[in-house]
Scaffold this active site. Structure first.
Site, short mmCIF file in Angstrom:
data_model
loop_
_atom_site.label_atom_id
_atom_site.label_comp_id
_atom_site.label_asym_id
_atom_site.label_seq_id
_atom_site.Cartn_x
_atom_site.Cartn_y
_atom_site.Cartn_z
CG ASP A 18 -0.17 -0.23 2.38
OD1 ASP A 18 0.64 -0.44 2.48
OD2 ASP A 18 -1.10 -0.66 3.67
N GLY A 73 -4.76 8.98 4.87
CA GLY A 73 -6.77 9.77 5.46
C GLY A 73 -5.43 10.34 6.89
#
Length: 486
Positions: A237, A403
């Site tokens: 990721d 995030g």
């Protein structure tokens, strides 16, 4: 009709399927199709990921896509790194994979160092020494289980195999295992021997941007699924997040801010110097033969655990608001101390740290949150200076993606303490990088630079300038604080 691309982006706490289409003006749409929680659970005395659950949620997402009118799409899978599935000679999963935060690797680095010099390990692999690396997981793996193992697949490669029947080992994720030789670009035989596994246990290494295969819909007849062509993306990721960062030129760094904070630069050559080893920096492989020279920092896990210990009475936004009302730098913790990796209660662990280091005791949730944010921003500032020293590259801008880019307080503190311009966003950089890799494979873009221009055009970012006047004394104080692991 423009092709439809789906990013299957799964982190340590949640997963999602994100849909994108590129129009004629290089504008990228981004739409959430399906979102689900992810967590490890105690099973057979270990913390294990629930793979059947993840497979079910991905299929549910594809079913929703079909119901929305999509009959064909491309898809790529990215997840966290280092964890793996072991398959027997019938290519069936032997057990649910053990999560990297599990206790089994406690003390593994010290034991391994008695049979293999850590400096040599770093010079061969370029990967920072972390107890949860695949190398140390395999070193502590049950020998009987390894004896029964026919294949080892990292999590995204295993999911790709389940859906397509094709086995590969994607390079950007494989590099995090600490088993690949950074010079030869293949498995290091001495390390494989040290952990008791052979090259036959691995599927072929492939570059991101390789077509994997089509969804075997007949295996999942209970679902109404579209036709899906899977593309092997930069499946770690962080590799996808860096690809999805809209950096320009060479004088920029990044923080991929999520459960972990990965701070570093994108380069083309590894740095395995003694200084880099001492600073515990890693050289992970990136898309299109790049290298992610970065430091692993404990990240938003700290604040996630603070929220969990309060039974989620406070949202992350609430915690940031409460922290903003507190005085700065009343307490500073070493965010990378092993004690914070998986404490039973994060708030109590932070308080114990402060007492042991003779700092004022944070008692309110706001004081705890402020301690976390100050400590993270301070760590970012110090590591940014280290990156510049280790690489000789002066950075003019720090991109914060993921995030954590939504946390305006932490963004501003980082700008203040580091004395650098912070550009926050896009917050879905990992999914975007996943999608970009698929689009590059299908020749929707000419190269990474072309793709990053489209990212900048399509997604807004927020700029944070260092507040030198109000924060100068705090910056000096912050730069003078040093960490010691406890």
């Amino acid at each position: 009709m423009n092709p439809i691309f789906i990013a299957i982006d799964i982190g340590a706490s949640s997963g999602r399927l994100m849909k994108s289409v590129k129009d004629e003006n290089d504008y990228l749409s981004l739409e959430e199709v399906h979102r689900f929680k992810n967590e490890f659970r105690q099973e057979d005395k270990h913390d294990r990921w629930q793979m059947d659950y993840l497979i079910k949620e991905i299929l549910t997402g594809f079913e929703k896509l079909k119901q929305s009118g999509v009959s064909h799409c491309f898809a790529g899978i990215d997840t966290w790194a280092v964890d793996y599935c072991l398959l027997d000679d019938q290519e069936e999963r032997l057990s649910n994979p053990i999560a990297y935060r599990d206790h089994r690797t406690n003390g593994a680095v010290e034991r391994f160092s008695k049979i293999y010099p850590l400096k040599q390990l770093y010079e061969q692999t370029g990967i920072q020494i972390q107890p949860f690396n695949t190398l140390f997981q395999l070193f502590t793996e049950e020998k009987e289980l390894l004896a029964r193992t026919h294949k080892l697949l990292l999590i995204p490669d295993y999911l790709g195999y389940i859906f397509t029947g094709k086995m590969v080992t994607e390079k950007t994720n494989a590099s995090t295992m600490q088993l690949l030789n950074i010079k030869t670009k293949t498995w290091e035989p001495r390390l494989l021997k040290a952990v008791g596994i052979s090259t036959d246990s691995f599927a072929p290494l492939v570059e991101p941007g390789t077509i994997l295969g089509v969804l075997q819909k007949e295996k999942f007849s209970e679902y109404d699924l579209p036709d899906v062509t899977f593309i092997t993306v930069a499946s770690h990721d962080t590799a996808s997040a860096v690809l999805g960062t809209p950096g320009q030129g060479k004088q920029w760094g990044y923080i991929s801010s999520g459960t972990w904070s990965l701070l570093g630069i994108e380069t083309t050559c590894a740095n395995v110097s003694r200084a880099a080893f001492s600073a515990n920096y890693t050289n992970e492989w990136g898309a299109h033969h790049t290298v992610r020279f970065l430091k692993n920092i404990m990240g938003m896990w700290l604040i996630q655990e603070v929220a969990r210990s309060q039974k989620y009475v406070y949202s992350y936004a609430n915690l940031a608001e409460l922290a903003a009302k507190e005085k700065p730098l009343q307490q500073v913790i070493d965010v990378n101390a092993p004690r914070f990796l998986k404490p039973s209660n994060m708030i109590e662990e932070i308080q114990h740290y402060c007492l042991e280091t003779k700092q004022p005791l944070p008692t309110t949730v706001g004081e705890i949150a402020r301690c976390v944010y100050d400590s993270l921003a301070l760590c970012y500032a110090q590591e940014l200076t280290k990156v510049e020293t280790l690489t000789g590259r002066k950075l003019k801008k720090l991109h914060i993606v993921g995030g954590g880019a939504n946390n305006q307080l932490l963004n501003q503190l980082t700008a203040n303490y580091a004395g650098v311009i912070v550009e926050a966003g896009p917050n879905e950089a990992t999914a975007i990088g996943n999608l970009i890799m698929q689009m590059l494979c299908m020749q929707q873009f000419t190269d990474i630079h072309h793709a990053r221009k489209a990212i900048r055009r399509s997604f807004s970012c927020e700029i944070f300038y260092p507040n030198q006047n109000k924060q100068e004394s705090l910056i000096n104080k912050a730069k003078g604080v040093s960490y010691e692991h406890n």
